[in-house]
Scaffold this active site. Structure first.
Site, mmCIF file in Angstrom:
data_model
loop_
_atom_site.group_PDB
_atom_site.id
_atom_site.type_symbol
_atom_site.label_atom_id
_atom_site.label_comp_id
_atom_site.label_asym_id
_atom_site.label_seq_id
_atom_site.Cartn_x
_atom_site.Cartn_y
_atom_site.Cartn_z
ATOM 1 N N LYS A 178 0.876 -1.190 0.000
ATOM 2 C CA LYS A 178 0.000 0.000 0.000
ATOM 3 C C LYS A 178 0.903 1.228 0.000
ATOM 4 O O LYS A 178 1.435 1.626 1.019
ATOM 5 C CB LYS A 178 -0.878 -0.022 1.264
ATOM 6 N N GLY A 189 6.590 4.884 8.509
ATOM 7 C CA GLY A 189 5.747 6.080 8.541
ATOM 8 C C GLY A 189 5.773 6.719 9.912
ATOM 9 O O GLY A 189 6.717 6.522 10.691
ATOM 10 N N SER A 190 4.719 7.450 10.212
ATOM 11 C CA SER A 190 4.698 8.219 11.458
ATOM 12 C C SER A 190 4.411 7.321 12.655
ATOM 13 O O SER A 190 3.812 6.247 12.529
ATOM 14 C CB SER A 190 3.636 9.316 11.366
ATOM 15 N N GLU A 221 2.365 7.830 15.124
ATOM 16 C CA GLU A 221 0.933 7.726 15.459
ATOM 17 C C GLU A 221 0.262 6.664 14.577
ATOM 18 O O GLU A 221 -0.499 5.818 15.065
ATOM 19 C CB GLU A 221 0.228 9.077 15.261
ATOM 20 N N GLY A 279 1.769 4.231 13.070
ATOM 21 C CA GLY A 279 2.361 2.950 13.473
ATOM 22 C C GLY A 279 1.630 2.369 14.671
ATOM 23 O O GLY A 279 1.345 1.159 14.708
ATOM 24 N N GLU A 317 9.187 1.054 11.210
ATOM 25 C CA GLU A 317 10.241 2.064 11.087
ATOM 26 C C GLU A 317 9.537 3.408 11.176
ATOM 27 O O GLU A 317 8.855 3.819 10.243
ATOM 28 C CB GLU A 317 10.999 1.872 9.766
ATOM 29 N N CYS A 353 13.015 10.637 7.981
ATOM 30 C CA CYS A 353 12.794 10.191 9.367
ATOM 31 C C CYS A 353 14.044 10.304 10.221
ATOM 32 O O CYS A 353 13.960 10.584 11.416
ATOM 33 C CB CYS A 353 12.255 8.759 9.370
ATOM 34 N N GLU A 413 8.512 15.836 16.107
ATOM 35 C CA GLU A 413 9.021 15.675 14.745
ATOM 36 C C GLU A 413 8.292 16.651 13.820
ATOM 37 O O GLU A 413 7.071 16.603 13.713
ATOM 38 C CB GLU A 413 8.810 14.231 14.279
HETATM 39 P P1 ADP Z 1 1.672 11.086 6.922
HETATM 40 O O1 ADP Z 1 0.646 11.557 7.927
HETATM 41 O O2 ADP Z 1 2.845 11.957 6.896
HETATM 42 O O3 ADP Z 1 1.121 10.797 5.565
HETATM 43 P P2 ADP Z 1 1.532 8.376 7.831
HETATM 44 O O4 ADP Z 1 2.398 7.650 8.781
HETATM 45 O O5 ADP Z 1 0.126 8.631 8.274
HETATM 46 O O6 ADP Z 1 2.273 9.718 7.478
HETATM 47 O O7 ADP Z 1 1.503 7.627 6.441
HETATM 48 C C1 ADP Z 1 2.315 6.548 6.107
HETATM 49 C C2 ADP Z 1 1.493 5.507 5.395
HETATM 50 O O8 ADP Z 1 0.507 5.004 6.303
HETATM 51 C C3 ADP Z 1 0.718 6.001 4.189
HETATM 52 O O9 ADP Z 1 0.758 4.994 3.191
HETATM 53 C C4 ADP Z 1 -0.683 6.174 4.725
HETATM 54 O O10 ADP Z 1 -1.701 6.083 3.748
HETATM 55 C C5 ADP Z 1 -0.774 5.009 5.688
HETATM 56 N N1 ADP Z 1 -1.798 5.143 6.734
HETATM 57 C C6 ADP Z 1 -2.337 6.261 7.251
HETATM 58 N N2 ADP Z 1 -3.219 5.963 8.224
HETATM 59 C C7 ADP Z 1 -3.258 4.614 8.324
HETATM 60 C C8 ADP Z 1 -3.950 3.678 9.158
HETATM 61 N N3 ADP Z 1 -4.798 4.079 10.089
HETATM 62 N N4 ADP Z 1 -3.704 2.362 8.985
HETATM 63 C C9 ADP Z 1 -2.821 1.933 8.074
HETATM 64 N N5 ADP Z 1 -2.137 2.760 7.256
HETATM 65 C C10 ADP Z 1 -2.337 4.084 7.375
#
Ligand code: ADP
Length: 491
Positions: free
Chosen positions: A186, A238-239, A241, A243, A260, A294, A395
């Site tokens: 994804k 990703g972020s 939150e 994660g 990560e 990151c 961050e």
């Molecule tokens: P940002 O807010 O900077 O886009 P995210 O960590 O939210 O950073 O995004 C990283 C990835 O996680 C993206 O592919 C995003 O679509 C996906 N993502 C966002 N929210 C969720 C969720 N609740 N569950 C799974 N994947 C998510």
């Protein structure tokens, strides 16, 4: 000469999901749009995968895992990966341009990733034939041979961010192919094209249908993947939150999870350091990719005797960085990925002075001409930052460096560690004793001494504390896609 023509993959046609080797629309028929961070133009309409599409993709991945792919010998998986490496190299300019156009990475920086991408894919190819268990002694009363088998973990759900789409896709798909797993990837909604094209190249390289599937969409698509009962492992970048949400969603079926996540990494410059070398590295340790990294060294600790000198040197370096459109080969500072990210970074630009930090350079949006179509932020330096300020704790994920003075080794290490994150850290000194002490005591997954940002597929990268768990790079990267079976044979 850097080629700046439009990649063939941006052809005006809607981009479909890639499931079981087929390009398909979302079952709902829904789509979403992706815009260029640099020009604001529509880049593509993309299929918006719902839970039912995620389910289709997971089923395809399961069938492929149990089907012909399971009979691929290690050397055959290696051959596929080597073919993929060749195809990716042949098309590298187009692939890199997709990121340049979509998420705004400056073209010169994007083109610079070629070597790393090749090394990575060839490293994963090598790993395919190096997977092995162990023969273990045991003290059982009768004669039993005991040994371990390493087996692929199964169907992997990978969720990646927008700040390094091509590279992230390669570091998720590579170990999947090396180990014999299958994947539903994804990509981030702001940067789906290079992962989609990379997945197509997997098919061209001879990866059977269903082994690599891509479902495009936003957070809800990722959430459906993280909660799907037939996904064995989630690999997320990703972020913090998001994660945490994914970990919670994965608990229902006790998935294996690697995370990560973010960071607020300390970069420590002692007064005895080579300041000429430290200056550009400290600046680019934050401003690379407009701070959307990151492992950025966003808490820059400078020893008091050289504090003001370094503030001025780094500010002068930052002020000279060429800000411009992503397609301009001279550009070092490209746009932020989106209006959402700009709003986030802007709030910290406002907050810094309110908290009492001294704005030395930057602190504002850059506009005019071509730059009116996206969101550029001038490289920003806040000095006289203190540990409790939010700009020093949270961050920001933008081109914002916080410079903090310190007086002693013990003090700076304590302060460097006073964070919930632990992704990376830097140390600048000519004193090997100080360097080794800092290496040992900084609680973070990567430490660079007299350098910042080196990465290699052979070297583990990942987080301590809330920066995550699991490693990408090195043997642990491959191991995270394997599980171990203990076997006993009466002899
Ligand atoms: P940002 O807010 O900077 O886009 P995210 O960590 O939210 O950073 O995004 C990283 C990835 O996680 C993206 O592919 C995003 O679509 C996906 N993502 C966002 N929210 C969720 C969720 N609740 N569950 C799974 N994947 C998510």
């Amino acid at each position: 000469m850097i080629e700046t023509r439009r990649p063939a993959f941006i052809d005006g046609k809607p981009k479909q999901l890639l499931i079981d080797g087929q390009h398909v629309d979302a079952l709902s028929g829904k789509t979403f749009q992706s815009f260029s961070a640099s020009t604001g133009e529509l880049v593509a309409d993309l299929a918006l995968a719902g839970a039912e599409d995620v389910d289709r993709a997971v089923r395809a991945a399961r069938a492929a895992f149990e089907g012909p792919w399971s009979r691929f010998k290690p050397a055959e998986r290696q051959a596929v990966l080597l073919r993929l490496a060749d195809l990716v190299d042949a098309e590298f300019q187009d692939l890199a341009l997709l990121d340049v156009i979509e998420m705004g990475r400056p073209i010169t920086a994007a083109m610079g990733l070629r070597g790393m991408l090749q090394r990575s894919l060839r490293h994963f190819a090598g790993a395919a034939t190096a997977i092995h268990g162990e023969t273990l002694s045991n003290s059982f009363p009768v004669d039993l041979l005991s040994y371990t088998l390493k087996e692929p973990v199964g169907v992997v759900g990978a969720i990646i961010p927008w700040n390094g789409p091509l590279f992230s896709a390669a570091w998720k798909i590579g170990p999947v192919l090396a180990t014999g797993c299958t994947i539903v990837l994804k990509p981030a909604e702001d940067a789906s094209l290079s992962p989609l094209r990379f997945a197509e190249l997997c098919l061209e390289a001879g990866v059977p249908p269903g082994v690599v599937n891509v479902v495009t969409g936003a957070g809800e698509t990722g959430a459906a993947l993280s909660a799907h009962p037939d996904v064995d492992k989630i690999a997320f970048t990703g972020s913090c939150e998001t994660g945490q949400r994914i970990i919670a969603a994965s608990a229902g079926s006790v998935k294996k999870v690697t995370m990560e996540l973010g960071g607020k990494s300390p970069n420590i410059i002692f007064a005895d350091a080579d300041l000429d070398a430290a200056t550009p590295a400290a600046a680019m340790g934050v401003f690379n990719n407009s701070g959307q990294v990151c492992a950025a060294g966003t808490r820059l600790f400078v020893e008091r005797p050289v504090y003001e000198e370094m503030v001025q040197r780094i500010a002068a370096f930052a002020a000279n960085l060429k800000i411009g459109p992503s397609l301009d080969p001279e550009t070092v500072i490209g746009p932020l990925v989106s209006a959402k990210q700009f709003a986030r970074v802007s709030s910290y630009l406002d907050l810094g002075p309110q908290e009492g930090a001294r704005l030395v350079t930057g602190g504002h949006r850059v506009t005019g001409g071509a730059l009116d179509q996206g969101h550029w932020v001038a490289p920003t330096i806040f000095a006289d930052v203190t540990d409790e300020m939010r700009i020093a704790r949270e961050e920001i994920f933008g081109p914002v460096s916080c410079i903090l003075p310190f007086d002693s080794l013990d003090e700076v290490i304590g302060r460097a560690n006073a964070t919930r994150f632990g992704l990376a850290g830097g140390v600048w000194t000519r004193d090997i004793g100080k360097a080794m002490t800092a290496v040992k005591r900084i609680r973070a997954g990567s430490i660079w001494v007299n350098h910042y940002f080196a990465m290699d597929p052979s070297v583990p990268f990942g987080g301590y504390k809330m920066s995550g768990y699991g490693r990408e790079g090195g043997a642990e990267h491959i191991d995270a896609y394997l599980q171990t079976k203990g076997v006993w044979i009466r002899t």
